[in-house]
Design a protein around this motif. Structure first.
Motif, PDB file in Angstrom:
ATOM      1  N   ARG A 108     -20.016  -1.836   7.272  1.00 17.33           N
ATOM      2  CA  ARG A 108     -19.622  -0.304   5.764  1.00 17.33           C
ATOM      3  C   ARG A 108     -21.426   0.377   6.184  1.00 17.33           C
ATOM      4  O   ARG A 108     -20.495   1.669   5.928  1.00 17.33           O
ATOM      5  CB  ARG A 108     -19.672  -1.314   4.784  1.00 17.33           C
ATOM      6  CG  ARG A 108     -18.670  -2.663   4.672  1.00 17.33           C
ATOM      7  CD  ARG A 108     -18.309  -2.508   3.440  1.00 17.33           C
ATOM      8  NE  ARG A 108     -19.095  -3.587   3.189  1.00 17.33           N
ATOM      9  CZ  ARG A 108     -19.288  -4.939   3.700  1.00 17.33           C
ATOM     10  NH1 ARG A 108     -17.468  -5.396   4.326  1.00 17.33           N
ATOM     11  NH2 ARG A 108     -19.932  -6.153   3.204  1.00 17.33           N
ATOM     12  N   LEU A 109     -21.954  -0.092   6.445  1.00 13.82           N
ATOM     13  CA  LEU A 109     -23.186   1.209   6.202  1.00 13.82           C
ATOM     14  C   LEU A 109     -22.708   2.537   7.660  1.00 13.82           C
ATOM     15  O   LEU A 109     -23.731   3.375   6.638  1.00 13.82           O
ATOM     16  CB  LEU A 109     -24.392   0.230   6.491  1.00 13.82           C
ATOM     17  CG  LEU A 109     -25.846   0.806   6.440  1.00 13.82           C
ATOM     18  CD1 LEU A 109     -26.143   1.500   5.272  1.00 13.82           C
ATOM     19  CD2 LEU A 109     -26.939   0.159   6.871  1.00 13.82           C
ATOM     20  N   LEU A 110     -22.791   1.702   8.925  1.00 16.87           N
ATOM     21  CA  LEU A 110     -22.813   2.738   9.220  1.00 16.87           C
ATOM     22  C   LEU A 110     -21.205   3.538   9.554  1.00 16.87           C
ATOM     23  O   LEU A 110     -20.891   4.535  10.429  1.00 16.87           O
ATOM     24  CB  LEU A 110     -22.682   2.168  11.178  1.00 16.87           C
ATOM     25  CG  LEU A 110     -23.608   1.763  10.941  1.00 16.87           C
ATOM     26  CD1 LEU A 110     -24.469   1.353  12.829  1.00 16.87           C
ATOM     27  CD2 LEU A 110     -25.376   2.357  11.403  1.00 16.87           C
ATOM     28  N   LYS A 111     -20.617   3.556   8.489  1.00 14.61           N
ATOM     29  CA  LYS A 111     -18.704   3.889   8.521  1.00 14.61           C
ATOM     30  C   LYS A 111     -18.331   3.369  10.122  1.00 14.61           C
ATOM     31  O   LYS A 111     -17.219   4.708   9.986  1.00 14.61           O
ATOM     32  CB  LYS A 111     -19.081   5.228   8.223  1.00 14.61           C
ATOM     33  CG  LYS A 111     -19.655   5.286   6.970  1.00 14.61           C
ATOM     34  CD  LYS A 111     -19.847   7.046   6.172  1.00 14.61           C
ATOM     35  CE  LYS A 111     -20.376   7.373   5.411  1.00 14.61           C
ATOM     36  NZ  LYS A 111     -19.693   8.485   4.305  1.00 14.61           N
ATOM     37  N   GLY A 112     -18.437   2.286  10.012  1.00 12.79           N
ATOM     38  CA  GLY A 112     -18.028   1.903  11.829  1.00 12.79           C
ATOM     39  C   GLY A 112     -17.380   1.340  11.378  1.00 12.79           C
ATOM     40  O   GLY A 112     -16.677   0.020  12.605  1.00 12.79           O
ATOM     41  N   THR A 113     -16.614   0.723  10.409  1.00 12.73           N
ATOM     42  CA  THR A 113     -15.327  -0.278  10.376  1.00 12.73           C
ATOM     43  C   THR A 113     -13.941   0.220  11.046  1.00 12.73           C
ATOM     44  O   THR A 113     -13.763   1.403  11.123  1.00 12.73           O
ATOM     45  CB  THR A 113     -14.604  -0.018   8.473  1.00 12.73           C
ATOM     46  OG1 THR A 113     -14.356   1.069   8.783  1.00 12.73           O
ATOM     47  CG2 THR A 113     -15.843  -1.018   7.793  1.00 12.73           C
ATOM     48  N   SER A 114     -12.696  -0.950  11.200  1.00 14.96           N
ATOM     49  CA  SER A 114     -12.326  -0.660  12.474  1.00 14.96           C
ATOM     50  C   SER A 114     -11.323  -1.614  12.432  1.00 14.96           C
ATOM     51  O   SER A 114     -11.245  -2.807  12.291  1.00 14.96           O
ATOM     52  CB  SER A 114     -12.483  -0.168  13.344  1.00 14.96           C
ATOM     53  OG  SER A 114     -12.859  -1.305  14.673  1.00 14.96           O
ATOM     54  N   ARG A 115     -10.100  -1.259  12.616  1.00 15.54           N
ATOM     55  CA  ARG A 115      -8.944  -2.976  12.517  1.00 15.54           C
ATOM     56  C   ARG A 115      -8.860  -3.486  13.943  1.00 15.54           C
ATOM     57  O   ARG A 115      -9.258  -4.858  13.516  1.00 15.54           O
ATOM     58  CB  ARG A 115      -7.738  -2.263  12.272  1.00 15.54           C
ATOM     59  CG  ARG A 115      -6.526  -3.092  12.701  1.00 15.54           C
ATOM     60  CD  ARG A 115      -6.731  -3.845  11.331  1.00 15.54           C
ATOM     61  NE  ARG A 115      -5.185  -4.179  11.557  1.00 15.54           N
ATOM     62  CZ  ARG A 115      -5.004  -5.687  10.183  1.00 15.54           C
ATOM     63  NH1 ARG A 115      -5.645  -5.731   9.194  1.00 15.54           N
ATOM     64  NH2 ARG A 115      -4.326  -6.409  10.310  1.00 15.54           N
ATOM     65  N   PHE A 116      -8.896  -3.245  14.816  1.00 13.93           N
ATOM     66  CA  PHE A 116      -9.738  -4.068  15.861  1.00 13.93           C
ATOM     67  C   PHE A 116     -11.350  -4.899  15.193  1.00 13.93           C
ATOM     68  O   PHE A 116     -10.952  -6.078  15.836  1.00 13.93           O
ATOM     69  CB  PHE A 116     -10.141  -3.165  17.482  1.00 13.93           C
ATOM     70  CG  PHE A 116     -11.035  -4.022  18.393  1.00 13.93           C
ATOM     71  CD1 PHE A 116     -10.198  -4.820  18.979  1.00 13.93           C
ATOM     72  CD2 PHE A 116     -11.834  -4.022  18.839  1.00 13.93           C
ATOM     73  CE1 PHE A 116     -10.384  -5.561  20.007  1.00 13.93           C
ATOM     74  CE2 PHE A 116     -12.443  -4.903  19.440  1.00 13.93           C
ATOM     75  CZ  PHE A 116     -12.242  -5.000  20.611  1.00 13.93           C
ATOM     76  N   GLY A 117     -12.302  -4.304  14.436  1.00 12.54           N
ATOM     77  CA  GLY A 117     -13.729  -4.991  14.564  1.00 12.54           C
ATOM     78  C   GLY A 117     -13.004  -6.067  13.984  1.00 12.54           C
ATOM     79  O   GLY A 117     -13.358  -7.536  13.600  1.00 12.54           O
ATOM     80  N   ALA A 118     -11.949  -5.958  12.395  1.00 12.52           N
ATOM     81  CA  ALA A 118     -11.757  -6.856  12.188  1.00 12.52           C
ATOM     82  C   ALA A 118     -10.713  -7.733  12.319  1.00 12.52           C
ATOM     83  O   ALA A 118     -11.204  -9.067  11.960  1.00 12.52           O
ATOM     84  CB  ALA A 118     -11.277  -5.854  10.567  1.00 12.52           C
TER      85      ALA A 118
END
Length: 272
Positions: A76-86
């Motif tokens: 969330r800090l890096l704005k690097g959320t993704s469906r794959f990561g979830a």
């Protein structure tokens, strides 16, 4: 009829290759790397358990809990959320907080109950999987009020793993002399933790904590550093107190949730 590729064909080919191997920002990779490190830690805990190195086994699960707390916040800090990561995070959580604690408990204590002990371990792993599945589905609920983000529905998977390992903490402190001798008490306790994960009981969530006042920054940092020092110096005492405090706070979270639900005029349905 075959023909030589003209200049237009040659111009299109590199673009197609670039689309196929597009660049991925590093901010998407770092959280997933931490998730994989957490998964390695959880699986290594199983190895330590089979080798009888229980303190290292439990420590590996606790390390996975810490890494799990870091990867989501970093994304969330890096704005690097993704469906794959979830999806990767959810699969890693099942192994780290469902499978690993269940196997640790079985090897250390519950195998003395034979088939019943294995069934109890299966209940813990299955409830963890169901809890994670419910969490993923509830993320898409648009009707959830804002105040409900302060709560989880049931104990989250990392907290459930920590609670399930409480007998280990007490054992390392000498309160429980040997896991097999306490299996008849540990078994029902583990079932209770498993049911807490899939229950509708609202528990406090730290994921949506708001900003703190400027004059509270230094005290909060000081308390955080103090907690780390105590964890490193007295790990089993600290984790035992933390687990017992979490259980003691459940009635408080239930009352707080009901009060907010009544004030908000909405039907009591907790966050995922």
């Amino acid at each position: 009829m075959e023909h030589e590729p003209d200049s237009m064909d040659r111009a299109v080919a590199p673009d197609a290759g670039q689309r196929r191997f597009r660049m991925v920002p590093v901010r998407y990779l770092l959280p997933n790397m931490i998730t994989l490190l957490a998964l390695c830690s959880g699986v290594t805990a199983i190895r330590f358990a089979f080798e009888g190195r229980y303190e290292l086994a439990v420590g590996s699960v606790i390390l996975a809990v810490i890494l799990d707390a870091v990867d989501g916040r970093l994304a969330r800090l890096l704005k690097g959320t993704s469906r794959f990561g979830a999806e990767l995070d959810s699969l890693a959580d099942f192994v780290n907080f469902g499978v690993a604690p269940a196997i640790l408990l079985y090897v250390w204590s519950l195998n003395s109950l034979h088939t019943l002990g294995w069934v109890i371990c299966l209940v813990l792993a299955i409830c963890c999987a169901l809890r994670l599945a419910r969490f993923n589905v509830a993320l898409d609920d648009p009707s959830k009020p804002a105040w409900a983000n302060r709560f989880f529905t049931g104990a989250p998977a990392p907290a459930g793993a920590g609670l399930a390992l409480l007998p280990f903490f007490l054992g390392f402190l000498g309160i429980i002399d040997e896991g097999h001798g306490w299996a008849l008490l540990i078994g029902p306790y583990v079932v209770g933790v498993a049911l807490l994960m899939v229950s509708r009981v609202p528990t406090f969530s730290g994921k949506h904590m708001g900003r703190i006042r400027g004059d509270m920054v230094l005290p909060v940092l000081g308390l955080a550093v103090l907690a780390v020092v105590i964890l490193l110096s007295y790990p089993w005492e600290f984790l035992s107190v933390l687990s017992i405090a979490y259980l003691a706070l459940i009635p408080v979270s239930v009352r707080s949730y009901r009060r907010l639900a009544v004030a908000g005029g909405s039907k009591p349905t907790a966050a995922p």
